[in-house]
Scaffold this motif. Structure first.
Motif, PDB file in Angstrom:
ATOM      1  N   PHE A  53      -7.473  -1.672  13.889  1.00 16.65           N
ATOM      2  CA  PHE A  53      -6.895  -2.950  14.276  1.00 16.65           C
ATOM      3  C   PHE A  53      -7.631  -3.559  15.470  1.00 16.65           C
ATOM      4  O   PHE A  53      -8.073  -4.703  15.427  1.00 16.65           O
ATOM      5  N   PHE A  54      -7.779  -2.776  16.530  1.00 14.73           N
ATOM      6  CA  PHE A  54      -8.408  -3.305  17.733  1.00 14.73           C
ATOM      7  C   PHE A  54      -9.911  -3.469  17.564  1.00 14.73           C
ATOM      8  O   PHE A  54     -10.502  -4.399  18.126  1.00 14.73           O
ATOM      9  N   ALA A  55     -10.563  -2.599  16.804  1.00  9.82           N
ATOM     10  CA  ALA A  55     -12.000  -2.737  16.577  1.00  9.82           C
ATOM     11  C   ALA A  55     -12.306  -4.004  15.793  1.00  9.82           C
ATOM     12  O   ALA A  55     -13.245  -4.735  16.129  1.00  9.82           O
ATOM     13  N   ILE A  56     -11.503  -4.298  14.787  1.00 13.73           N
ATOM     14  CA  ILE A  56     -11.772  -5.475  13.958  1.00 13.73           C
ATOM     15  C   ILE A  56     -11.537  -6.764  14.722  1.00 13.73           C
ATOM     16  O   ILE A  56     -12.401  -7.654  14.754  1.00 13.73           O
ATOM     17  N   TRP A  57     -10.364  -6.894  15.365  1.00 13.88           N
ATOM     18  CA  TRP A  57     -10.118  -8.187  16.022  1.00 13.88           C
ATOM     19  C   TRP A  57     -11.008  -8.383  17.240  1.00 13.88           C
ATOM     20  O   TRP A  57     -11.505  -9.475  17.484  1.00 13.88           O
ATOM     21  N   PHE A  58     -11.252  -7.324  18.031  1.00 15.38           N
ATOM     22  CA  PHE A  58     -12.099  -7.498  19.209  1.00 15.38           C
ATOM     23  C   PHE A  58     -13.552  -7.696  18.802  1.00 15.38           C
ATOM     24  O   PHE A  58     -14.245  -8.534  19.395  1.00 15.38           O
ATOM     25  N   GLY A  59     -14.020  -6.932  17.819  1.00 13.55           N
ATOM     26  CA  GLY A  59     -15.401  -7.095  17.365  1.00 13.55           C
ATOM     27  C   GLY A  59     -15.657  -8.492  16.827  1.00 13.55           C
ATOM     28  O   GLY A  59     -16.686  -9.103  17.123  1.00 13.55           O
ATOM     29  N   ALA A  60     -14.714  -9.021  16.064  1.00 10.94           N
ATOM     30  CA  ALA A  60     -14.868 -10.376  15.525  1.00 10.94           C
ATOM     31  C   ALA A  60     -14.842 -11.419  16.639  1.00 10.94           C
ATOM     32  O   ALA A  60     -15.671 -12.344  16.670  1.00 10.94           O
ATOM     33  N   ALA A  61     -13.909 -11.296  17.566  1.00 11.94           N
ATOM     34  CA  ALA A  61     -13.805 -12.269  18.662  1.00 11.94           C
ATOM     35  C   ALA A  61     -15.022 -12.184  19.584  1.00 11.94           C
ATOM     36  O   ALA A  61     -15.618 -13.211  19.937  1.00 11.94           O
ATOM     37  N   TRP A  62     -15.393 -10.974  19.957  1.00 14.00           N
ATOM     38  CA  TRP A  62     -16.527 -10.799  20.862  1.00 14.00           C
ATOM     39  C   TRP A  62     -17.826 -11.246  20.185  1.00 14.00           C
ATOM     40  O   TRP A  62     -18.654 -11.917  20.804  1.00 14.00           O
ATOM     41  N   GLY A  63     -18.004 -10.871  18.917  1.00 12.50           N
ATOM     42  CA  GLY A  63     -19.213 -11.250  18.199  1.00 12.50           C
ATOM     43  C   GLY A  63     -19.353 -12.750  18.034  1.00 12.50           C
ATOM     44  O   GLY A  63     -20.434 -13.313  18.220  1.00 12.50           O
ATOM     45  N   THR A  64     -18.255 -13.412  17.710  1.00 11.03           N
ATOM     46  CA  THR A  64     -18.284 -14.873  17.550  1.00 11.03           C
ATOM     47  C   THR A  64     -18.607 -15.551  18.873  1.00 11.03           C
ATOM     48  O   THR A  64     -19.465 -16.441  18.937  1.00 11.03           O
ATOM     49  N   PHE A  65     -17.915 -15.143  19.928  1.00 10.11           N
ATOM     50  CA  PHE A  65     -18.162 -15.739  21.242  1.00 10.11           C
ATOM     51  C   PHE A  65     -19.602 -15.517  21.684  1.00 10.11           C
ATOM     52  O   PHE A  65     -20.278 -16.443  22.151  1.00 10.11           O
ATOM     53  N   THR A  66     -20.088 -14.302  21.549  1.00  5.73           N
ATOM     54  CA  THR A  66     -21.441 -13.973  21.986  1.00  5.73           C
ATOM     55  C   THR A  66     -22.484 -14.722  21.164  1.00  5.73           C
ATOM     56  O   THR A  66     -23.475 -15.215  21.704  1.00  5.73           O
ATOM     57  N   TRP A  67     -22.257 -14.829  19.865  1.00  9.11           N
ATOM     58  CA  TRP A  67     -23.221 -15.519  19.018  1.00  9.11           C
ATOM     59  C   TRP A  67     -23.358 -16.990  19.407  1.00  9.11           C
ATOM     60  O   TRP A  67     -24.454 -17.484  19.625  1.00  9.11           O
ATOM     61  N   TYR A  68     -22.236 -17.664  19.524  1.00 11.29           N
ATOM     62  CA  TYR A  68     -22.291 -19.099  19.802  1.00 11.29           C
ATOM     63  C   TYR A  68     -22.656 -19.431  21.243  1.00 11.29           C
ATOM     64  O   TYR A  68     -23.244 -20.476  21.510  1.00 11.29           O
ATOM     65  N   SER A  69     -22.327 -18.565  22.186  1.00 12.21           N
ATOM     66  CA  SER A  69     -22.598 -18.907  23.577  1.00 12.21           C
ATOM     67  C   SER A  69     -23.911 -18.333  24.107  1.00 12.21           C
ATOM     68  O   SER A  69     -24.532 -18.944  24.971  1.00 12.21           O
ATOM     69  N   LEU A  70     -24.335 -17.179  23.604  1.00 13.31           N
ATOM     70  CA  LEU A  70     -25.517 -16.535  24.180  1.00 13.31           C
ATOM     71  C   LEU A  70     -26.676 -16.337  23.214  1.00 13.31           C
ATOM     72  O   LEU A  70     -27.826 -16.597  23.558  1.00 13.31           O
ATOM     73  N   LEU A  71     -26.391 -15.826  22.036  1.00  6.35           N
ATOM     74  CA  LEU A  71     -27.479 -15.388  21.162  1.00  6.35           C
ATOM     75  C   LEU A  71     -28.076 -16.498  20.304  1.00  6.35           C
ATOM     76  O   LEU A  71     -29.288 -16.550  20.110  1.00  6.35           O
ATOM     77  N   SER A  72     -27.258 -17.374  19.775  1.00  5.26           N
ATOM     78  CA  SER A  72     -27.759 -18.448  18.924  1.00  5.26           C
ATOM     79  C   SER A  72     -28.699 -19.400  19.662  1.00  5.26           C
ATOM     80  O   SER A  72     -29.744 -19.769  19.122  1.00  5.26           O
ATOM     81  N   PRO A  73     -28.359 -19.809  20.901  1.00  5.68           N
ATOM     82  CA  PRO A  73     -29.262 -20.728  21.600  1.00  5.68           C
ATOM     83  C   PRO A  73     -30.652 -20.165  21.880  1.00  5.68           C
ATOM     84  O   PRO A  73     -31.617 -20.926  21.971  1.00  5.68           O
ATOM     85  N   VAL A  74     -30.784 -18.852  21.998  1.00 10.26           N
ATOM     86  CA  VAL A  74     -32.104 -18.272  22.277  1.00 10.26           C
ATOM     87  C   VAL A  74     -32.812 -17.813  21.011  1.00 10.26           C
ATOM     88  O   VAL A  74     -33.909 -17.263  21.087  1.00 10.26           O
ATOM     89  N   ALA A  76     -31.795 -15.480  18.645  1.00  8.86           N
ATOM     90  CA  ALA A  76     -31.665 -14.067  18.272  1.00  8.86           C
ATOM     91  C   ALA A  76     -31.281 -13.952  16.801  1.00  8.86           C
ATOM     92  O   ALA A  76     -30.582 -14.812  16.260  1.00  8.86           O
ATOM     93  N   PRO A  77     -31.726 -12.898  16.129  1.00  8.84           N
ATOM     94  CA  PRO A  77     -31.363 -12.721  14.717  1.00  8.84           C
ATOM     95  C   PRO A  77     -29.865 -12.436  14.559  1.00  8.84           C
ATOM     96  O   PRO A  77     -29.250 -11.783  15.399  1.00  8.84           O
ATOM     97  N   ILE A  78     -29.287 -12.937  13.486  1.00  7.92           N
ATOM     98  CA  ILE A  78     -27.853 -12.770  13.232  1.00  7.92           C
ATOM     99  C   ILE A  78     -27.491 -11.304  13.058  1.00  7.92           C
ATOM    100  O   ILE A  78     -26.401 -10.876  13.452  1.00  7.92           O
ATOM    101  N   MET A  79     -28.375 -10.507  12.482  1.00 11.19           N
ATOM    102  CA  MET A  79     -28.063  -9.081  12.292  1.00 11.19           C
ATOM    103  C   MET A  79     -27.935  -8.345  13.624  1.00 11.19           C
ATOM    104  O   MET A  79     -27.192  -7.377  13.730  1.00 11.19           O
ATOM    105  N   PHE A  80     -28.632  -8.799  14.632  1.00  6.90           N
ATOM    106  CA  PHE A  80     -28.477  -8.219  15.960  1.00  6.90           C
ATOM    107  C   PHE A  80     -27.055  -8.467  16.466  1.00  6.90           C
ATOM    108  O   PHE A  80     -26.404  -7.563  16.975  1.00  6.90           O
ATOM    109  N   ALA A  81     -26.584  -9.687  16.292  1.00  5.65           N
ATOM    110  CA  ALA A  81     -25.223 -10.038  16.731  1.00  5.65           C
ATOM    111  C   ALA A  81     -24.182  -9.253  15.944  1.00  5.65           C
ATOM    112  O   ALA A  81     -23.202  -8.765  16.511  1.00  5.65           O
TER     113      ALA A  81
END
Length: 112
Positions: A53-74, A76-81
């Protein structure tokens, strides 16, 4: 808030302990209870359920936030995120599963 009957019973059991309400009824659980999904409170759930439960919701929330705020602008490959979200979510889920098992045994909410 109108929670399912089984959840109300579980919450009344947890209210008798010294555990803070925010701890035994975390926001993701309260959100699901409000829409009628009866997931057990974390202190009364199994370690495997808490991990997933906690791995899925936190991983999804953290991954989405990190992708859109940090990784996508530079660029980074999506598989890394996805890989990082999987690893971070798994570590977070494992940590919370251990924490809730320890707290449940401390308050005699599970068999030792």
């Amino acid at each position: 808030m109108s929670y399912p009957a089984a959840i109300k019973t579980s919450l009344s059991l947890l209210e008798a302990t010294e555990i803070a309400r925010f701890n035994y009824a975390p926001p993701p659980h309260r959100l699901l209870w409000c829409v009628g999904i009866p997931v057990p409170p974390p202190h009364l759930a199994s370690a495997g359920f808490n991990f997933l439960f906690f791995a899925i919701w936190f991983g999804a929330a953290w991954g989405t936030f990190t992708w859109y705020s940090l990784l996508s602008p530079v660029g980074a490959p999506i598989m890394f995120a996805v890989t990082m979200a999987f690893l971070i979510g798994g570590a977070f889920g494992y940590g919370l599963a251990l924490y809730y098992r320890h707290a449940a045994s401390k308050y005699n909410l599970i068999a030792p």
